[in-house]
Design a protein around this motif. Structure first.
Motif, PDB file in Angstrom:
ATOM      1  N   ASP A 151       0.899  -1.156  -0.081  1.00 50.06           N
ATOM      2  CA  ASP A 151      -0.136   0.129   0.097  1.00 50.06           C
ATOM      3  C   ASP A 151       0.907   1.228  -0.073  1.00 50.06           C
ATOM      4  OD1 ASP A 151      -2.855  -1.063   0.379  1.00 50.06           O
ATOM      5  OD2 ASP A 151      -2.089  -1.956   1.891  1.00 50.06           O
TER       6      ASP A 151
ATOM      7  N   ASP B  10       0.714   4.350  -3.012  1.00 53.90           N
ATOM      8  CA  ASP B  10       0.012   5.345  -2.620  1.00 53.90           C
ATOM      9  C   ASP B  10       1.141   6.474  -2.863  1.00 53.90           C
ATOM     10  OD1 ASP B  10      -1.978   4.424  -0.903  1.00 53.90           O
ATOM     11  OD2 ASP B  10      -1.024   4.489   1.016  1.00 53.90           O
TER      12      ASP B  10
ATOM     13  N   VAL C 185       1.061   6.321  -7.381  1.00 51.74           N
ATOM     14  CA  VAL C 185      -0.221   6.738  -8.109  1.00 51.74           C
ATOM     15  C   VAL C 185      -0.532   8.230  -7.756  1.00 51.74           C
ATOM     16  CG1 VAL C 185      -2.246   6.071  -8.938  1.00 51.74           C
ATOM     17  CG2 VAL C 185      -0.520   4.515  -8.632  1.00 51.74           C
TER      18      VAL C 185
ATOM     19  N   PRO D 207      -3.853   9.538 -11.615  1.00 51.64           N
ATOM     20  CA  PRO D 207      -4.795   8.223 -11.820  1.00 51.64           C
ATOM     21  C   PRO D 207      -4.961   8.081 -13.064  1.00 51.64           C
ATOM     22  CG  PRO D 207      -5.631   9.525 -10.253  1.00 51.64           C
ATOM     23  CD  PRO D 207      -4.744  10.258 -10.367  1.00 51.64           C
TER      24      PRO D 207
ATOM     25  N   LYS E  44      -6.076  -0.874  -9.657  1.00 50.01           N
ATOM     26  CA  LYS E  44      -7.008  -0.361  -8.729  1.00 50.01           C
ATOM     27  C   LYS E  44      -7.479   1.152  -8.493  1.00 50.01           C
ATOM     28  CE  LYS E  44      -8.026  -4.606  -6.214  1.00 50.01           C
ATOM     29  NZ  LYS E  44      -8.124  -5.200  -4.909  1.00 50.01           N
ATOM     30  N   ARG E  45      -6.222   1.855  -8.558  1.00 51.45           N
ATOM     31  CA  ARG E  45      -5.951   3.117  -8.250  1.00 51.45           C
ATOM     32  C   ARG E  45      -6.103   3.718  -9.530  1.00 51.45           C
ATOM     33  NH1 ARG E  45      -2.901   4.008  -3.401  1.00 51.45           N
ATOM     34  NH2 ARG E  45      -3.580   2.167  -1.966  1.00 51.45           N
TER      35      ARG E  45
END
Length: 329
Positions: free
Chosen positions: A22, A26, A29, A32, A52-53
Motif C-alpha cells: 500500500d 500510495d 499513483v 490516476p 485499482k487506483r
C-alpha cells in the motif's frame, strides 16, 4: 489485499505477498489517468493495486525477466485492457515504453521491487534457496545465460572469490572458491544442497541465526542475473522516462542495492554542486528532482506477517513539476 485465484500458490508453497504494497502504490499513483511502469511484475501484487487506483485512461506496463511471471502478466492483461506485460529486464524499460508509444518525459511513475521474489525462493526447481534441494540454477530468466552451476563449474578460482566477496561481502570467499574448484575436479556442482554443504564446510566461523551459505547464494545470484548492473541502468532509464511530477519508487532488500539507490537519488536531488561565490540565484540551480520522504521500512505487523519485509527499504524520488527538460542519459 485479498488473493485472487490467478496467484494461488502451488501445493506446499506460500502465497506471494508484495512488501510495502500500500505504501509503495500510495507514493506512486499521484496521477490516476497517467502512465506507469511496474519494472518487477513478479506475481502482480503491486500491479493489481496500481490498476485499482487508476482511472479509465490510466495505463500500466509490467516488466519481468521471469517467464513464469510473464505468464501471470499475460493473464492479467487478458483481464484488464489498461495493462500490458513485457518480457525482459527493467533495464530495458525504455524499449518497453517506446513499444507503447510513450516518449521520454511522459511516464508518471516507475516502481522497482528489487531482488528475488518469494515464488522464486519457494520453488526448489529454480535453485535460489539452500532450504530445499534442487538444480543449482538461480536464473531469473531461465531461457537466457549460464546457470549458477555452469558458471561455478567453469569460472576461474579468482573470479569466484571476487564475486562472492563483492556481492556477498563474504570474508571467507577465497576459502569457498578454493573448495569449489577442488570439488568440481571430483564431481561437478549440480544441486543447491551440494553448494550449500560445500560452503558450510569451507566457512570456519559461523554467524548466529544465519546459514553459512546465505552470503554465497546471494552473491552468485546477483552475479548470474546482473542485478546491480541492471539496477544502475534501470535507474537512469527511469528518470529519463519520468514526466514532470512523476515519481520513481524503489524497494531494496540488501545494502548493496540500497547503497546504489540512495546515492543515485541523493545526487539527483542535490543537483549540480557549484563553486562557492558563484553569482547564481538559488532558483536558477534548484535541482530538477526532490526526495519525497526519508527511507521507509515495513511496519512491525507487516514484518510479523511476512519476514521478508524485515530488510526492505523504500525510497521515493520525484521529478519536480516545474522541470520541462528531459533528463539526459
Amino acid at each position: 489485499m485479498t488473493a485472487d485465484r490467478s496467484v494461488e500458490p502451488k501445493p506446499g508453497q506460500s502465497l506471494h505477498r508484495s512488501v510495502l504494497l500500500d505504501q509503495a502504490v500510495d507514493f506512486l499513483v499521484v496521477q490516476p489517468e497517467g502512465r506507469f511502469i511496474d519494472g518487477t511484475f513478479g506475481r502482480g501484487g503491486h500491479s493489481r493495486l496500481i490498476l485499482k487506483r487508476l482511472e479509465a485512461g490510466g495505463r500500466l506496463v509490467g516488466i519481468d525477466k521471469d517467464p513464469e511471471a510473464v505468464r501471470f502478466g499475460e493473464a492479467l492483461a487478458a483481464e484488464d485492457g489498461r495493462f500490458v506485460v513485457y518480457h525482459g529486464s527493467f533495464a530495458d524499460m525504455e524499449d518497453a515504453a517506446v513499444a507503447q508509444g510513450w516518449e521520454p518525459g511522459s511516464v508518471d511513475g516507475v516502481l522497482l521491487d528489487l531482488g528475488v521474489s518469494s515464488p522464486q525462493l519457494d520453488d526448489p526447481q529454480r535453485g535460489f534457496s539452500f532450504m530445499s534441494d534442487g538444480p543449482l540454477d538461480m536464473r531469473m530468466d531461465s531461457t537466457r545465460g549460464p546457470s549458477a552451476a555452469e558458471w561455478l563449474n567453469t569460472a576461474a578460482e579468482k573470479d569466484i572469490a571476487d564475486v562472492i566477496f563483492r556481492f556477498g561481502e563474504e570474508r571467507f570467499s577465497r576459502r569457498i572458491a578454493r573448495a569449489v574448484v577442488q570439488q568440481r575436479v571430483e564431481e561437478p556442482l549440480t544441486t543447491t544442497r551440494q553448494f550449500a554443504e560445500l560452503v558450510r564446510q569451507a566457512v570456519p566461523k559461523k554467524e548466529k541465526h544465519k546459514h553459512p551459505a546465505t552470503r554465497s547464494f546471494q552473491a552468485v545470484r546477483i552475479f548470474i542475473n546482473r542485478e546491480l548492473e541492471d539496477l544502475e541502468v534501470g535507474l537512469e532509464k527511469a528518470v529519463h522516462l519520468l514526466a514532470p511530477g512523476g515519481r520513481l519508487v524503489v524497494i531494496s532488500f540488501h545494502s548493496l542495492e540500497d547503497r546504489i539507490v540512495k546515492r543515485f537519488m541523493r545526487d539527483l536531488s542535490r543537483g549540480p554542486q557549484l563553486p562557492r561565490g558563484l553569482p547564481v540565484m538559488a532558483e536558477e540551480v534548484e535541482p530538477p528532482y526532490r526526495l519525497v520522504s526519508k527511507a521507509l521500512k515495513a511496519s512491525e505487523p507487516e514484518v510479523q506477517e511476512n519476514v521478508r519485509a524485515r530488510s526492505a527499504v523504500m525510497r521515493v524520488l520525484e521529478r519536480r513539476a516545474g522541470d520541462r527538460g528531459v533528463t539526459s542519459e
